[in-house]
Motif scaffolding. Structure first.
Motif, PDB file in Angstrom:
ATOM      1  N   UNK A   1      68.841   9.498  17.924  1.00 27.48           N
ATOM      2  CA  UNK A   1      69.079   8.275  17.158  1.00 27.48           C
ATOM      3  C   UNK A   1      70.225   7.482  17.772  1.00 27.48           C
ATOM      4  N   UNK A   2      71.228   8.217  18.246  1.00 23.56           N
ATOM      5  CA  UNK A   2      72.377   7.524  18.827  1.00 23.56           C
ATOM      6  C   UNK A   2      71.983   6.829  20.132  1.00 23.56           C
TER       7      UNK A   2
ATOM      8  N   UNK B   1      74.678  10.474  14.303  1.00 26.18           N
ATOM      9  CA  UNK B   1      74.079   9.212  13.864  1.00 26.18           C
ATOM     10  C   UNK B   1      73.959   9.138  12.342  1.00 26.18           C
TER      11      UNK B   1
ATOM     12  N   UNK C   1      67.814  16.078  12.577  1.00 25.67           N
ATOM     13  CA  UNK C   1      68.797  15.941  13.657  1.00 25.67           C
ATOM     14  C   UNK C   1      68.933  17.223  14.466  1.00 25.67           C
ATOM     15  N   UNK C   2      68.620  18.299  13.869  1.00 28.37           N
ATOM     16  CA  UNK C   2      68.887  19.578  14.509  1.00 28.37           C
ATOM     17  C   UNK C   2      67.675  20.183  15.191  1.00 28.37           C
TER      18      UNK C   2
ATOM     19  N   UNK D   1      65.711  19.599   8.869  1.00 31.68           N
ATOM     20  CA  UNK D   1      66.843  18.776   9.290  1.00 31.68           C
ATOM     21  C   UNK D   1      66.459  18.100  10.609  1.00 31.68           C
TER      22      UNK D   1
ATOM     23  N   UNK E   1      65.925   3.230  11.699  1.00 27.77           N
ATOM     24  CA  UNK E   1      66.595   2.072  11.101  1.00 27.77           C
ATOM     25  C   UNK E   1      67.759   1.655  11.990  1.00 27.77           C
ATOM     26  N   UNK E   2      68.194   0.448  11.842  1.00 25.58           N
ATOM     27  CA  UNK E   2      69.305  -0.060  12.637  1.00 25.58           C
ATOM     28  C   UNK E   2      69.820  -1.316  11.946  1.00 25.58           C
TER      29      UNK E   2
ATOM     30  N   UNK F   1      75.246  13.594  23.743  1.00 24.22           N
ATOM     31  CA  UNK F   1      75.367  14.136  22.387  1.00 24.22           C
ATOM     32  C   UNK F   1      74.082  14.849  21.966  1.00 24.22           C
TER      33      UNK F   1
ATOM     34  N   UNK G   1      75.666   7.846  25.183  1.00 25.62           N
ATOM     35  CA  UNK G   1      75.585   8.786  24.063  1.00 25.62           C
ATOM     36  C   UNK G   1      74.555   9.881  24.314  1.00 25.62           C
TER      37      UNK G   1
ATOM     38  N   UNK H   1      65.985   8.460  13.360  1.00 26.90           N
ATOM     39  CA  UNK H   1      65.971   7.423  12.335  1.00 26.90           C
ATOM     40  C   UNK H   1      65.598   6.111  13.019  1.00 26.90           C
TER      41      UNK H   1
ATOM     42  N   UNK I   1      77.129   7.666  11.212  1.00 25.71           N
ATOM     43  CA  UNK I   1      77.180   6.235  11.530  1.00 25.71           C
ATOM     44  C   UNK I   1      76.417   5.418  10.486  1.00 25.71           C
ATOM     45  N   UNK I   2      75.317   5.989  10.041  1.00 28.18           N
ATOM     46  CA  UNK I   2      74.503   5.270   9.074  1.00 28.18           C
ATOM     47  C   UNK I   2      75.214   5.109   7.735  1.00 28.18           C
TER      48      UNK I   2
ATOM     49  N   UNK J   1      83.667  15.107  15.226  1.00 33.85           N
ATOM     50  CA  UNK J   1      82.342  14.678  15.690  1.00 33.85           C
ATOM     51  C   UNK J   1      81.669  13.834  14.619  1.00 33.85           C
TER      52      UNK J   1
ATOM     53  N   UNK K   1      71.734  13.435  20.573  1.00 33.94           N
ATOM     54  CA  UNK K   1      71.339  12.780  19.324  1.00 33.94           C
ATOM     55  C   UNK K   1      70.450  11.583  19.677  1.00 33.94           C
TER      56      UNK K   1
ATOM     57  N   UNK L   1      74.057  15.452   9.990  1.00 33.01           N
ATOM     58  CA  UNK L   1      72.990  15.349   8.987  1.00 33.01           C
ATOM     59  C   UNK L   1      73.142  16.361   7.860  1.00 33.01           C
TER      60      UNK L   1
ATOM     61  N   UNK M   1      70.234   3.777  19.149  1.00 34.13           N
ATOM     62  CA  UNK M   1      71.196   2.788  18.643  1.00 34.13           C
ATOM     63  C   UNK M   1      71.960   2.115  19.778  1.00 34.13           C
ATOM     64  N   UNK M   2      72.286   2.886  20.799  1.00 35.15           N
ATOM     65  CA  UNK M   2      73.032   2.309  21.928  1.00 35.15           C
ATOM     66  C   UNK M   2      72.191   1.243  22.626  1.00 35.15           C
TER      67      UNK M   2
ATOM     68  N   UNK N   1      80.035   2.592  21.155  1.00 35.34           N
ATOM     69  CA  UNK N   1      78.821   2.561  21.976  1.00 35.34           C
ATOM     70  C   UNK N   1      77.577   2.199  21.170  1.00 35.34           C
ATOM     71  N   UNK N   2      77.685   2.390  19.870  1.00 32.12           N
ATOM     72  CA  UNK N   2      76.532   2.020  19.042  1.00 32.12           C
ATOM     73  C   UNK N   2      76.782   0.691  18.329  1.00 32.12           C
TER      74      UNK N   2
END
Lengths: 731, 113
Positions: free
Chosen positions: A276-277, B58, A97-98, A95, A163-164, A272, A269, A161, B61-62, B55, A274, B25, A280-281, B92-93
């Motif tokens: 990816x966030x 990301x 994200x974790x 995973x 991608x955007x 968080x 962000x 990630x 969000x995707x 919560x 995160x 995720x 993204x910001x 913010x994103x």
């Protein structure tokens, strides 16, 4: 058809593994898992550590070489997940994200140099190393949040990630000569309580996004951000127990931890965790800047890292391949051309590749429009520190296909004494921060005698320095993050860096400044009026010069750092833009907007080629002509310069049409002087665009609203003032 | 709080998706599945009822971006009753331009065609 490489070949404990792919380096999301790839020329042992986010101890330590089980038969099998000098394997079912990850490396055959002692190898099988290609880095997620100093892995690699949803965004690709650059610091731009950005966004990418309308209204079309690569704000920090405040921090950020990751603490962000966030910001900021026609250039620090010298921390590069990443002395000390402890071995093929990969990544994944290279002369040195005639890194950057439209700007000097302004290896692509023109501008501004000749060079974009390269090689500025702000240039004679706790020994002594009669703040209305006028003079000189102008965040509202010329370490009002100044100094702000608009309105000020000082088109006037208090009679020995531009010589005349005549007189003498004007063709008249000796709003007029001069033959220029005329056809 | 999600389609073609707990995720696939169902049901609007969502990471969000791209610009997405953290994350994103934020479900807005 399903891929056939999503099944494990080996097992290690509960982890399913496959041989990885060496490219791209770093951690990459692939179908079914994550591919890890890291280079080391000298390590014989490498293992991957997996952490649950924020946890101190890894939950898995997976070797790249060793005893595994075959996935199909569960028979023991010795495997070597390595290709050449690249350790690489794919771990399935993670995973992303974790987790956080890191590496450990070793080679028992080499001596292990202790911290504090010189040496060529710094392998330590017990130390967790950050991935040099980490796309996100945890550990400093929230700016200034006290870290756990005992954490053995303080800068933690994360996976994002990539991608955007760019919604069709394209880099504006504004011609260099049309740029007006604004040097800004992400945190400093909106951290001040007066910024008015939404709660939780002060000092962040999101906060900066809220202020894009301000930048747009100011008229700039390019933001140059001081370092936003992950750095450690606690490097060389100093905490005052008595006040409960940090009195020193690595605020500016010129000390890179990771070259591929944005500074998490600059993201709202970030907290968080995160990555990816955070990405993204920042991408959202870039997208919005582009939507407003504003490019973004990053100030990138490839000359050294945050690992310091032999006494410094081992974060990544030292522990992975010390000899590859750093220039070392024959004794095993770090070469220090950066003044910060080490020098990245930029022209080593591996390091060169990393730098190229990083810049391509920022250009392609973040849509960055250009890069300004801090202490770029280090990038021209070889592994022994000697300057090279044809540095492969600089050549590769100049001709890189992905970077083909990016602006490349060098700070063409280093702390080792290599000063290459005008001689930086450029391959027809590189521009330079023109430190020489800054010094001339400042000397001329304060009225030094004998600067007129040098000033004529500045006004033409320094052809003496960049003859074959054109004026866009010259990034013109009168102030930048280093040294005095523009206001301080006219308010202080000497530096006042006591707050840096270095006995006022740090920072440049040669600021070419003049305090207008009193050192620092004063209530004297005459002195304050003169300072305002000098600021207007300075920005006018900048905006009527050929080349690419750059202004420093806050100069448009008269920001002061109270004479501190080196505020690298202050996370406070010294560096934060005080937005109340937009009201208090609205006169200055108005002037800046108007003079920038003036530059945009007159393409004769923005040529990509040098003037010839001749009338090769037979228009009756040369492209540029030089004058003094008498028309056609320049005096190069004093502190007065006047010149006239012929709008018939504008670039792309067929496309945009001819420009006006522009006449600029700069009287840096203390007293008023009459300037005889050149005679225009009969159908033209002189109009007043700028007169800094006049009070606002008579100091500058909007394009098309310039009043016709009553006297078409002469203008009296007040002492220490600049006036600009446009010669336009009568209606 | 565990993640829960549900979808109901109104008679006039609004896909009402309710999410609660944490969208990250480990849970985004469920949300993605519901978006897929909304697309299959030819939803004319998508209303995301997020009052119970504490919560959004990301990965969540995707899915929003995915939904916007899959549904097309003619299908509006409403984010309703979102908690402050989720609103912050969206704004913010930069996704606030892709959706319409509402404080509460208002049929007069969401179901008006």
């Amino acid at each position: 058809m399903d891929r056939i490489d999503v099944h494990p070949t080996h097992l290690f404990q509960e982890f399913k593994l496959r041989p990885g792919k060496p490219y791209p380096f770093g951690a990459t999301l692939v179908p079914g898992g994550i591919n890890f790839s890291v280079f080391s020329r000298n390590a014989s042992y490498c293992c991957l550590l997996l952490f649950r986010r924020g946890e101190r101890e890894p939950y898995a330590v997976i070797p790249f070489r060793g005893q595994f089980l075959k996935a199909a038969s569960r028979e023991p099998d010795w495997a070597d997940f390595r290709i050449g000098n690249v350790f690489t394997m794919t771990v399935l079912d993670l995973d992303h994200e974790e987790i956080e990850y890191g590496f450990r490396m070793d080679n028992p055959a080499y001596p292990h140099s202790e911290q504090g002692k010189p040496g060529f190898f710094r392998f330590d099988p017990a130390r967790t190393l950050m991935d040099p290609y980490a796309k996100a880095i945890g550990g400093r997620d929230e700016w200034g949040k006290m870290p756990d100093w005992s954490d053995p892995y303080p800068h933690r690699s994360r996976i994002i990630f990539d991608d955007f949803d760019w919604e069709g965004d394209r880099p504006p690709e504004i011609p260099k000569e049309d740029l007006v650059i604004y040097e800004a610091h992400v945190r400093g731009f909106t951290k001040h309580p007066s910024s008015g950005v939404r709660e939780g966004r002060a000092g962040t990418f999101a906060g900066m996004r809220e202020k894009i309308p301000y930048l747009k209204e100011l008229g700039i079309n390019c933001v140059e951000l001081m370092p936003i690569y992950e750095f450690d704000e606690f490097e060389f920090s100093k905490y005052d127990e008595a006040t409960g405040r940090w009195v020193k921090m690595n605020y500016w950020g010129y000390s890179t931890v990771g070259f591929f990751a944005p500074k998490a603490g600059f993201a709202a962000t970030g907290k968080t965790g995160d990555g990816t966030m955070v990405a993204d910001e920042l991408k959202t900021l870039v997208k919005e800047l582009h939507r407003h026609g504003i490019e973004i250039i990053l100030d990138v620090v490839f000359n050294h890292t945050a690992e310091g010298d032999h006494r410094g921390p081992v974060i990544s590069y030292k522990g992975i391949d010390n000899q590859t990443y750093y220039m070392l002395t024959p004794e095993g000390y770090y070469q220090n051309f950066s003044g910060t402890g080490n020098s990245l071995n930029c022209n080593d093929p591996i390091v060169r590749g990393m730098i190229l990969d990083a810049l391509r990544y920022w250009a392609s994944e973040y849509h960055i429009d250009g890069f300004r290279f801090d202490l770029a002369s280090i990038l021209s040195r070889n592994a022994f520190g000697a300057p090279m005639d044809n540095p492969p890194l600089l050549e590769a950057l100049a001709f890189d296909p992905v970077l083909g439209k990016c602006k490349l700007i060098a700070e063409a000097w280093d702390a080792g004494g290599l000063y290459q302004v005008g001689s930086f290896p450029n391959y027809g692509r590189w521009s330079e921060w023109n430190g020489k023109s800054r010094d001339t501008l400042r000397r001329f501004l304060k009225g030094d005698q004998g600067q007129a000749g040098a000033m004529s060079q500045v006004l033409q974009g320094s052809p003496g320095l960049y003859g074959s390269r054109g004026p866009t090689a010259s990034i013109n500025f009168i102030s930048c993050h280093d040294g005095f702000t523009l206001y301080d240039t006219v308010a202080y004679n000497g530096k006042h860096n006591e707050a840096n706790l270095q006995n006022n020994q740090d920072g440049d002594n040669d600021n070419n400044s003049w305090n207008c009669g009193w050192e620092g703040e004063t209530d004297d209305p005459g002195i304050n009026a003169l300072r305002r006028r000098q600021i207007k003079n300075a920005v006018t000189m900048l905006m009527v010069s050929q080349g690419v102008p750059m202004i420093l965040q806050g100069d448009e509202v008269g920001s002061t750092k109270y004479g501190n010329s080196n505020t690298y370490c202050h996370d406070n009002e010294l560096n934060w833009l005080d937005w109340s100044l937009t009201e208090k100094n609205s006169e200055l702000l108005r002037f800046f907007k108007q003079i920038i608009a003036f530059r945009h309105a007159h393409s004769i000020l923005r040529n990509s080629h040098y003037f010839s000082n001749q009338d090769w088109k037979g228009t009756g006037y040369a492209d540029i002509t030089w004058h003094g208090t008498q028309a056609w009679n320049a005096d190069w020995s004093g502190n007065v310069v006047a010149f006239m531009l012929n709008g018939q010589y504008v670039k792309k005349k067929e496309e945009y049409g001819a420009d006006d005549f522009i006449y600029v007189a700069m009287n840096m003498h203390w007293d008023a002087l009459p300037f005889e004007l050149p005679v225009l063709p009969p159908e033209y008249t002189w109009r007043m665009a700028v007169n800094t000796s006049m009070a606002s709003p008579q100091d500058i007029f909007a394009h098309g609203e310039e009043p016709v001069l009553d006297d078409q033959h002469q203008v009296i220029a007040g002492g220490r003032s600049v006036f600009v005329l446009v010669g336009r056809k009568n209606n | 709080m565990s993640f829960e999600s549900s979808l109901d389609m109104t008679s006039n073609g609004v896909a009402r998706i309710t999410l609660s707990g944490k969208l990250d995720s480990s849970t985004y696939r469920e949300f993605e599945g519901l978006i897929g169902q909304a697309i299959a049901n030819k939803a004319k609007r998508v209303a995301l009822l997020l009052g119970g969502l504490s919560f959004m990471a990301s990965a969540g969000l995707r899915v929003l971006v995915f939904a916007k791209q899959k549904l097309g610009s003619s299908v509006d997405i409403y984010v309703i009753e979102a908690q402050e953290q989720v609103v912050d994350t969206i704004t913010m994103t930069g996704l606030e331009h892709s959706v319409t934020m509402l404080d509460s479900y208002d049929a007069a807005v969401v179901e008006k065609f």
